[in-house]
Design an enzyme around this catalytic site. Sequence first.
Site, PDB file in Angstrom:
ATOM      1  N   LYS A 132      -0.178  14.897  23.664  1.00 58.91           N
ATOM      2  CA  LYS A 132       1.191  15.307  23.989  1.00 58.91           C
ATOM      3  C   LYS A 132       1.652  16.396  23.032  1.00 58.91           C
ATOM      4  CE  LYS A 132       5.946  13.563  24.063  1.00 58.91           C
ATOM      5  NZ  LYS A 132       6.813  12.393  23.846  1.00 58.91           N
ATOM      6  N   ARG A 133       1.269  16.284  21.780  1.00 60.99           N
ATOM      7  CA  ARG A 133       1.690  17.253  20.775  1.00 60.99           C
ATOM      8  C   ARG A 133       1.175  18.656  21.099  1.00 60.99           C
ATOM      9  NH1 ARG A 133       0.972  15.454  14.674  1.00 60.99           N
ATOM     10  NH2 ARG A 133       2.425  13.917  15.526  1.00 60.99           N
TER      11      ARG A 133
END
Length: 505
Positions: A263-264
């Site tokens: 996600k980062r």
Amino acid sequence: MKNKVRVRFAPSPTGPLHIGGVRTALYNYLFARKHGGDFVLRIEDTDQSRFVPGAEQYIAEALDWLGIPPDESPKKEGGFGPYRQSERQVLYKEHIDRLIDTGWAYYAFDSEAELTALREAHEKTGETFIYNWQNRTQFKNSLSLSPEEVTRLINTGASYVIRFKWPLDTVVQFDDLIRGRIQINANTLDDKVLFKSDGMPTYHLANIVDDHLMEITHVIRGEEWLPSLALHCQLYTAFGWEAPVFAHLPLILKPVGKGKLSKRDGEKLGFPIFPLQWKDSAGYREAGYFPEAVINFLALLGWNPGTEQELFSLEDLVGIFDLSRVQKSGARFDPDKNIWFNHQHLQLKSPRELVRLFRPVLSEQGVPAEDYSDAHLESVVSLIRERASFVHEFWGLGSYFFQAPRAFDDKAVRKQWKSGTPELMSALADVLEAAESFTAEASENSVKAWIAGNALGFGQVMPPLRLSIVGALKGPQLFEIMELIGQEETVSRMRYAVAHIEAKS
């Protein structure tokens, strides 16, 4: 194939569906459709501590949006339910008792605090603590305690787990459709927990029991489950069941650097990694991607058709998908390629479909979309679509079709709007206002004739004319724009430009 193909996608409802999970679901779906089989959605919610409300509904909605809905699921009974593991506890209890009775599993009463202390002690000496054949009889379990003591502890409510008992000197051998032949010395493995102290099975037991009872023929899942494969295969042996065929998919890697896509990475580089929006994280749907473009992109992320072709419909993919062409190594995620696929699929859509998608964009911009016919909007979309990768980009590419420019590009003004330009634009406006026909062809002929008749250069007239109509030196064929906005609007814009643009010497 001997039996009807049955595959399953078995996510945990612990949050949004990662794009890697979507690819796993897609490959299962394609394999099932290719072989006339069933695609099952099973919710693996045995770890209630990590359960996230709304996650199961999110998973189902994502699969529906992508066009790969399951044949069987918690909402679509197929004769093999329940399809939530939390509703199958009785089945797991029956099967764990069977393993206890046959000597393949044992009760372990060691506390978590005791095991944590042992792990920390081993870490201090640079070693890894493993609970297995080497030390299992040294701990508080049914292998070291008398049957009477075990019964007493259970009856008095002592906390326990149930562990798998690896047989000594066992080499587990199995074939993977992607990885090939694999051999593992079981002496190096730990006695995994199969049943937790809360009365729920771990993934290892539950998924084996469920796959068998649901008659799953092929298990297609991510390579993160490869370390568990030996245990899973041995559990099939312990139960006396035939194991399914396994295929472990490669990881989806970061666009840059090492490691698995996270996600980062999406937040840092500005691209979605979830199919639908989840809380403050945008999804592919909300970002304007077409589901068929997402499917096309993901299908080729770790698999190739053996040809140079890149654009596929879902039906195309079903026809040619083959697990033997899935690569072993990780597949690097390319956000730019993802956008390219969306651009290509946008170009494949009919003008009518694009108009349907464009109308809400117009309404959001305050344009009364109902004032424009489908035919008119189809003409607009046909002129600007080639430059767009997303429907929401249509407004930035063609707002001048709906709103007259009231500000003009400074750089273009400095370069194109000279001291004599206002007079030229006023004279040309008179010519266009008097024109009897205002089709693109008629206007082009009229303007060219006027330029030639006045011994002017095209560079003196055409850039300022476009600047007057569009507000910048951009856009498709200028006379097509003029025809669509109409004669009166064209002349009005030219006269406004003459009155409001300050000439640059």
